[in-house]
Scaffold this motif. Structure first.
Motif, PDB file in Angstrom:
ATOM      1  N   ASP A  47     -11.049 -18.956 -68.741  1.00 18.53           N
ATOM      2  CA  ASP A  47     -12.316 -19.559 -68.302  1.00 18.53           C
ATOM      3  C   ASP A  47     -13.193 -18.573 -67.524  1.00 18.53           C
ATOM      4  N   GLY A  48     -12.783 -17.278 -67.484  1.00 15.28           N
ATOM      5  CA  GLY A  48     -13.574 -16.263 -66.797  1.00 15.28           C
ATOM      6  C   GLY A  48     -13.193 -16.057 -65.339  1.00 15.28           C
ATOM      7  N   VAL A 129     -15.312 -14.742 -60.465  1.00 15.26           N
ATOM      8  CA  VAL A 129     -15.559 -14.921 -61.892  1.00 15.26           C
ATOM      9  C   VAL A 129     -16.190 -13.646 -62.420  1.00 15.26           C
ATOM     10  N   GLU A 130     -16.128 -13.460 -63.727  1.00 18.13           N
ATOM     11  CA  GLU A 130     -16.598 -12.223 -64.352  1.00 18.13           C
ATOM     12  C   GLU A 130     -18.045 -11.892 -64.017  1.00 18.13           C
ATOM     13  N   SER A 131     -18.905 -12.883 -63.930  1.00 17.99           N
ATOM     14  CA  SER A 131     -20.331 -12.640 -63.722  1.00 17.99           C
ATOM     15  C   SER A 131     -20.728 -12.594 -62.245  1.00 17.99           C
ATOM     16  N   TRP A 132     -19.774 -12.695 -61.341  1.00 18.02           N
ATOM     17  CA  TRP A 132     -20.086 -12.740 -59.912  1.00 18.02           C
ATOM     18  C   TRP A 132     -19.373 -11.582 -59.211  1.00 18.02           C
ATOM     19  N   PRO A 133     -20.122 -10.729 -58.493  1.00 16.98           N
ATOM     20  CA  PRO A 133     -19.506  -9.526 -57.908  1.00 16.98           C
ATOM     21  C   PRO A 133     -18.618  -9.779 -56.689  1.00 16.98           C
ATOM     22  N   LEU A 153      -7.322 -22.582 -53.848  1.00 17.05           N
ATOM     23  CA  LEU A 153      -8.606 -21.939 -54.095  1.00 17.05           C
ATOM     24  C   LEU A 153      -9.489 -22.875 -54.908  1.00 17.05           C
ATOM     25  N   HIS A 154     -10.790 -22.743 -54.693  1.00 12.61           N
ATOM     26  CA  HIS A 154     -11.748 -23.615 -55.396  1.00 12.61           C
ATOM     27  C   HIS A 154     -12.837 -22.749 -56.024  1.00 12.61           C
ATOM     28  N   ARG A 155     -13.230 -23.132 -57.214  1.00 13.62           N
ATOM     29  CA  ARG A 155     -14.288 -22.402 -57.922  1.00 13.62           C
ATOM     30  C   ARG A 155     -15.552 -23.215 -57.926  1.00 13.62           C
TER      31      ARG A 155
END
Length: 155
Positions: A47-48, A129-133, A153-155
Motif C-alpha cells: 500500500d506504499g 509513505v513513498e510520496s512523503w519525505p 502506528l497510524h497512517r
C-alpha cells in the motif's frame, strides 16, 4: 623557624613525588562501558507504507540470542521488500508479517531474546509513505529483553 621550613619542604617533596608518580602512569584506572548492539529492518508494504524498526539492545552482541519482529498491517497488504541494516545480525533475526489490522493501523511487536535477564531494550518504530519525505508517525518504546515491546502506528 627552621623546623617549619623543613616540614614544608618535606610536604612539598611528598606531593611532588606523588604527582610525578601519577603522571608517569603509576596508577591504573578501570573503565566500565555500556555496550549496545543495534538492528534495523526496513519494510515496504504493497500500500506504499514504509516501516523502519530500530532495536537498541544494551548488551554485548555475544549476549544476543535472537530478535523476532512481528509487523501487523492492514488486511490485504503484503510485504514487497525488506532490508536489514543492522550489521551481522541476519542469522539472528526473524521477521513475521500479518495482515490482520484495520486500514491505516500498524503494530510492531519486537521480542529480543538474550542470555541475560532484563537487558534494557529501546524499540523505535517509524512509519512513512513513498510520496512523503518525513515520518507520519513515530513511536519509541522502552522495554526489557525476553519481553514483547509493542508500538502502535497510524497512517
Amino acid at each position: 623557624m627552621n623546623n617549619i621550613t623543613t616540614r614544608y619542604k618535606k610536604v612539598f617533596v611528598f606531593f611532588m613525588s606523588l604527582l610525578l608518580a601519577l603522571l608517569a602512569g603509576g596508577t591504573q584506572t578501570a573503565q566500565a562501558r555500556l555496550q549496545a548492539c543495534r538492528a534495523d529492518p526496513i519494510v515496504w508494504l504493497s500500500d506504499g507504507t514504509k516501516i523502519v524498526i530500530t532495536a537498541d539492545i544494551y548488551t554485548a552482541e555475544s549476549d544476543l540470542r535472537d530478535i523476532t519482529y512481528t509487523l501487523h498491517g492492514p488486511q490485504g497488504t503484503q510485504v514487497t521488500k525488506i532490508v536489514y541494516t543492522g550489521k551481522g545480525f541476519h542469522h539472528k533475526e526473524t521477521f513475521i508479517y500479518l495482515d490482520d489490522d484495520t486500514d491505516g493501523q500498524f503494530q510492531t511487536d519486537t521480542l529480543v531474546a538474550t542470555h541475560s535477564d532484563a537487558v534494557d531494550v529501546t524499540v523505535k518504530s517509524r512509519l512513512t509513505v513513498e510520496s512523503w519525505p518525513d515520518y507520519l508517525d513515530s513511536v519509541s518504546m522502552p522495554g526489557k529483553s525476553n519481553d514483547h515491546v509493542v508500538a502502535h502506528l497510524h497512517r
